[in-house]
Structure formats: structure tokens, C-alpha cells
Write an enzyme that holds these catalytic residues in place. Structure first.
Site, PDB file in Angstrom:
ATOM      1  N   ASN A  63       0.816  -1.220   0.000  1.00 55.23           N
ATOM      2  CA  ASN A  63       0.000   0.000   0.000  1.00 55.23           C
ATOM      3  C   ASN A  63       0.849   1.270   0.000  1.00 55.23           C
ATOM      4  O   ASN A  63       0.647   2.174  -0.811  1.00 55.23           O
ATOM      5  CB  ASN A  63      -0.940   0.020   1.211  1.00 55.23           C
ATOM      6  CG  ASN A  63      -1.935  -1.115   1.184  1.00 55.23           C
ATOM      7  OD1 ASN A  63      -1.573  -2.266   1.414  1.00 55.23           O
ATOM      8  ND2 ASN A  63      -3.188  -0.812   0.908  1.00 55.23           N
ATOM      9  N   LYS A  67       1.107   3.926  -3.087  1.00 58.05           N
ATOM     10  CA  LYS A  67       0.227   5.085  -2.938  1.00 58.05           C
ATOM     11  C   LYS A  67       0.862   6.352  -2.355  1.00 58.05           C
ATOM     12  O   LYS A  67       0.340   7.447  -2.553  1.00 58.05           O
ATOM     13  CB  LYS A  67      -0.966   4.708  -2.042  1.00 58.05           C
ATOM     14  CG  LYS A  67      -1.872   3.639  -2.617  1.00 58.05           C
ATOM     15  CD  LYS A  67      -2.996   3.343  -1.632  1.00 58.05           C
ATOM     16  CE  LYS A  67      -3.951   2.293  -2.164  1.00 58.05           C
ATOM     17  NZ  LYS A  67      -5.043   2.015  -1.190  1.00 58.05           N
ATOM     18  N   SER A 152      -1.865   5.129  11.264  1.00 56.75           N
ATOM     19  CA  SER A 152      -2.987   4.525  11.984  1.00 56.75           C
ATOM     20  C   SER A 152      -2.486   3.412  12.907  1.00 56.75           C
ATOM     21  O   SER A 152      -1.704   3.674  13.817  1.00 56.75           O
ATOM     22  CB  SER A 152      -4.031   4.025  10.982  1.00 56.75           C
ATOM     23  OG  SER A 152      -5.249   3.722  11.609  1.00 56.75           O
ATOM     24  N   ASP A 229     -10.898  13.442   9.751  1.00 58.84           N
ATOM     25  CA  ASP A 229     -10.701  11.992   9.844  1.00 58.84           C
ATOM     26  C   ASP A 229     -11.881  11.374  10.602  1.00 58.84           C
ATOM     27  O   ASP A 229     -12.132  11.706  11.764  1.00 58.84           O
ATOM     28  CB  ASP A 229      -9.391  11.734  10.596  1.00 58.84           C
ATOM     29  CG  ASP A 229      -8.983  10.278  10.617  1.00 58.84           C
ATOM     30  OD1 ASP A 229      -9.863   9.400  10.689  1.00 58.84           O
ATOM     31  OD2 ASP A 229      -7.763  10.024  10.604  1.00 58.84           O
ATOM     32  N   HIS A 263      -8.444  10.215   6.596  1.00 57.97           N
ATOM     33  CA  HIS A 263      -7.553   9.150   7.078  1.00 57.97           C
ATOM     34  C   HIS A 263      -6.811   8.446   5.938  1.00 57.97           C
ATOM     35  O   HIS A 263      -6.096   7.486   6.171  1.00 57.97           O
ATOM     36  CB  HIS A 263      -8.400   8.134   7.854  1.00 57.97           C
ATOM     37  CG  HIS A 263      -7.639   7.236   8.785  1.00 57.97           C
ATOM     38  ND1 HIS A 263      -7.092   7.671   9.972  1.00 57.97           N
ATOM     39  CD2 HIS A 263      -7.336   5.908   8.716  1.00 57.97           C
ATOM     40  CE1 HIS A 263      -6.500   6.657  10.594  1.00 57.97           C
ATOM     41  NE2 HIS A 263      -6.627   5.577   9.846  1.00 57.97           N
TER      42      HIS A 263
END
Length: 286
Positions: A63, A67, A152, A229, A263
Site C-alpha cells: 500500500n 500510494k 494509523s 478523519d 484518514h
């Protein structure tokens, strides 16, 4: 499958290479993948400092690499980046895929003590096995000069791992981290299953608790948090609890509440260059 990493993918980017590897992990008891960005090299003997990225719930090692857009600044700064997966996979433990916030893709970067989840030892994998693997197999990467950051659940992992291993990492930063998991629903669900019901044991993996004990920090901590978020509004992230705890022990924290951001990786990509630069200062200080 062998413990030695096998290359399974390679793409050139900003003069360097994104490479993906697969290996058997004795720590986790399964095959694991991890991704590495190698910045452009001026000579075969050049060694690069290492910046570990820990991803969030439901993610894997790809990821961030795909990204975030972090490679441009990492290439310019001469910093390699390593992104491990977020949990063991393929073990077929009952219930491991029943929910998106627990089990597969949700290792929380801890060492589970519940017998059922005994393979969920992402803390040992990230702190011990992976750096040893890097040192033994990649001569151009200097695993002794390392920093760590994440998003996160991965921001939680980066902060807790850094605080408990100040001798191993030069700096830490995070995007939208779960900084006080013992006081949010995500953390309570994960910790009660992985660690049991004794909440005293949970504090070992809570940055807001750990900062009261591990606070001899040389580099400021950087956190970016979007104020739109959804998970901030749901009470899962609790950045101001960590901010207050840092203030109480005199730890230098830069908490930037970013207006209008959520987020997602759109948020991460917007501020990733600041984080790479933050770590570059620490990694290049002798």
C-alpha cells in the site's frame, strides 16, 4: 520456503528501485512479504540508512509503496525504505478473517500472549527478525542507522516500537496514529484477544502510557492528523491524550492538525515529504 529473501517484483522509480521480497519467517511461522525502496546509488559500496514504514489496518507491504509517493524525496535524500506486511497470513486460525480490524491485516505490532494467537508476533518480527534479515542479505542497507514511521495502526506500532527501542531508532513520526489504544474500541478489541483481559499488560503497547517511562528522546516526534478523519471523530485515535502525556514529561512533540484532511493515502501523500525530511535530519546526524 527458505528464510533467505527471494525477489518477487521490481520496478524502477526516481532512479532507484521498488523491490518486493518473500521469505519464511520463523518468528511468525509462515511466509511473509516485504517491500524495499532502494534509492539511486553512485557506487556499489554506497550504504543507505533505513526508514521502516508500518502500515495500518487491512493493508499489506504494498500500500505505502504504491500510494504514498515517498520515493521522490527518499531518492533525493539517499534513504532506503522498508515496508513489512501487517500480520501473519495463511495460518488459517479460526476467526482470523472474521473482521477487518482484528486478525489478518491487523497484527498491531505486538507479541500476542493468548495461545490461539501465538503466531501474531509482529513486534519481534519488526524489531528483531527483519533488521537481522536486512543486515545479512542487503549489503547496501545500513540497518544500524534506522528510523521508523507509520499510519494509523502502523503509527501506533512505530511510536511504541521506537519508545521501547530508543537505542535502535534515530527518530519517529506518524500519520493519524492510534496513540492510546487501551482507551479506544479498536485497541480494546485487539488487546483483549491478543493479550488477555489484564489491562496492565496492555500498557506495554500504548504510546500514551509508554511515554511516561521512555522519554529520553533526542529527536522531536512528528505527528500529522487530519481534522476531518472519521476515526478521529469516532474516538479511535485520541491524539490529544498523547500530546498531554508528552507535555507532562517534557517530550518535544509536533502535532499538526491538518484542516480538511481525512484518514486516507491522499492525506499521507500530501505531507509525506515533510516526514522523509524529518527523518533525514536524524539519520544524517552523526
Amino acid at each position: 520456503m527458505e528464510e533467505t529473501p527471494m525477489e518477487i517484483g521490481s520496478n524502477k522509480m526516481h532512479g532507484g528501485y521498488n523491490k518486493r521480497y518473500k521469505h519464511y519467517s520463523p518468528t511468525l511461522g509462515c511466509a511473509m512479504t516485504f517491500s524495499v525502496f532502494f534509492p539511486p546509488s553512485s557506487s556499489p559500496s554506497q550504504k543507505f540508512p533505513v526508514l521502516y514504514w508500518l502500515s495500518g489496518l487491512t493493508c499489506n507491504d504494498e500500500n505505502f509503496i504504491i500510494k504514498s509517493g515517498a520515493q521522490r524525496t527518499a531518492a533525493a535524500e539517499g534513504i532506503s525504505m522498508i515496508a513489512p506486511d501487517t500480520s501473519p497470513r495463511g495460518l488459517n486460525i479460526e476467526g482470523e478473517s472474521d473482521s477487518w480490524d482484528f486478525g489478518v491485516g491487523a497484527g498491531y505490532y505486538l507479541n500476542a500472549t493468548n495461545e490461539k494467537w501465538k503466531n501474531w508476533r509482529m513486534y519481534d518480527y519488526v524489531v528483531r527478525e527483519l533488521p537481522n534479515l536486512i543486515s545479512e542479505n542487503f549489503e547496501q542497507l545500513d540497518a544500524t542507522c534506522a528510523s521508523i514511521f507509520g499510519h494509523s495502526m502502523g503509527g501506533h506500532g512505530a511510536l511504541t516500537i521506537y519508545l521501547k527501542n530508543l537505542d535502535k531508532y534515530k527518530s519517529v513520526s506518524a500519520f493519524s496514529p492510534i496513540v492510546n489504544p487501551i482507551n479506544c474500541a479498536w485497541g480494546q478489541k485487539a488487546f483483549s484477544n491478543y493479550l488477555g483481559t489484564d489491562k496492565f499488560n496492555w500498557e506495554e503497547y500504548d504510546a500514551t502510557c509508554l511515554i511516561t517511562e521512555y522519554n529520553k528522546i533526542s529527536a522531536p516526534i512528528l505527528i500529522d492528523q487530519g481534522d476531518e478523519d472519521k476515526f478521529l471523530k469516532d474516538g479511535q485515535l485520541l491524539p490529544h491524550n498523547f500530546e498531554e502525556a508528552c507535555k507532562n514529561v517534557g517530550v518535544s512533540l509536533t502535532l499538526r492538525m491538518q484542516p480538511g484532511y481525512d484518514h486516507s493515502y491522499f492525506f499521507i501523500a500530501s505531507f509525506i515529504d515533510d516526514h522523509i525530511s524529518h527523518h533525514a535530519k536524524a539519520l544524517k546526524t552523526v
